[in-house]
Scaffold this motif. Sequence first.
Motif, PDB file in Angstrom:
ATOM      1  N   VAL A  26      44.034  54.523  38.702  1.00  0.00           N
ATOM      2  CA  VAL A  26      42.881  55.005  39.444  1.00  0.00           C
ATOM      3  C   VAL A  26      43.385  55.945  40.516  1.00  0.00           C
ATOM      4  O   VAL A  26      44.328  55.639  41.242  1.00  0.00           O
ATOM      5  CB  VAL A  26      42.112  53.831  40.096  1.00  0.00           C
ATOM      6  N   THR A  31      38.643  56.422  44.690  1.00  0.00           N
ATOM      7  CA  THR A  31      38.206  55.133  45.226  1.00  0.00           C
ATOM      8  C   THR A  31      37.747  55.268  46.675  1.00  0.00           C
ATOM      9  O   THR A  31      36.850  54.551  47.104  1.00  0.00           O
ATOM     10  CB  THR A  31      39.316  54.065  45.128  1.00  0.00           C
ATOM     11  N   TRP A 139      39.540  48.043  38.914  1.00  0.00           N
ATOM     12  CA  TRP A 139      39.086  49.402  38.663  1.00  0.00           C
ATOM     13  C   TRP A 139      39.292  49.720  37.190  1.00  0.00           C
ATOM     14  O   TRP A 139      40.307  49.349  36.603  1.00  0.00           O
ATOM     15  CB  TRP A 139      39.884  50.402  39.489  1.00  0.00           C
ATOM     16  N   LEU A 144      34.102  50.346  39.315  1.00  0.00           N
ATOM     17  CA  LEU A 144      34.630  49.108  39.878  1.00  0.00           C
ATOM     18  C   LEU A 144      33.890  47.943  39.239  1.00  0.00           C
ATOM     19  O   LEU A 144      32.659  47.915  39.239  1.00  0.00           O
ATOM     20  CB  LEU A 144      34.421  49.079  41.392  1.00  0.00           C
TER      21      LEU A 144
END
Length: 194
Positions: A26, A31, A139, A144
Motif C-alpha cells: 500500500v 493511506t 489494506w 481498508l
Amino acid sequence: MRKNQLTRRLVSVFLLVSMGGLSFAVNAGDTDKFNGVWVVNEELSDNPDKRVEKAIKKMGGKIKRPKKKGKYRYKGGPPEQELYDHLAYSEILRFHYVEPEFILLYDNDFKRVFYSDGRGRTVSASGSAAREDYSFAAWDGNALYVEARPRDGGTTSEVYSLQSQGDQLRIELKLKPVSFGIPVEITRIYDRRK
C-alpha cells in the motif's frame, strides 16, 4: 457477482490476518488520504433504520411500532452493542492512521483503536477483565478492510474506500449483532470536512 468478490476478499483478508501473514503493498500517500474529519452525507447514505427493518423482515420478523419517533429509531441499544450504533448512526467520523495504528473517533467521543500489523489480542485467563470491542484491519490496494468482534459477541465487516477524488469516504458495513440471524447491510457516505 459484486457480493461474491467482496466476500472472497474479506475471507482472504481474514485468513491473512488470522495467520499473521499481512503483506499488502500500500502506498503510504494513499493511506494518508483517509485521515481527516468526515461528515455523513445523508442523501447518498442508506437510511440505517430502513436497513435494520429490512434485516428484521428477512429474518421473518415483524416491524413493531418503535417507541422512538423520527430519525435513528433503532439507535441506543444495550452498552455491549455500542459499536454497531456508532458505525450505523454517527454523523461525524475523525479518521487518524499512522502505520500500523488506527484511531477512529465517532460521535460522543466514542473511540476505537486498532492495528494493521497482525498483532494479537490479549485476554485475561482469570476472566476478570471487562469485555471490550476488538477490531483488526488490513489494506488491500486502496481499500481498508476491518473486522470487529463487538462486546455482545457478534461481528462487523467494514470496507473503507475513497471516491470523488478523495473528497468522499465510502463505508460498506455488515453488522451482525449476536441477536440477529442475518447481517444488517448499510452503506454510509461521508464528505471530507474542509
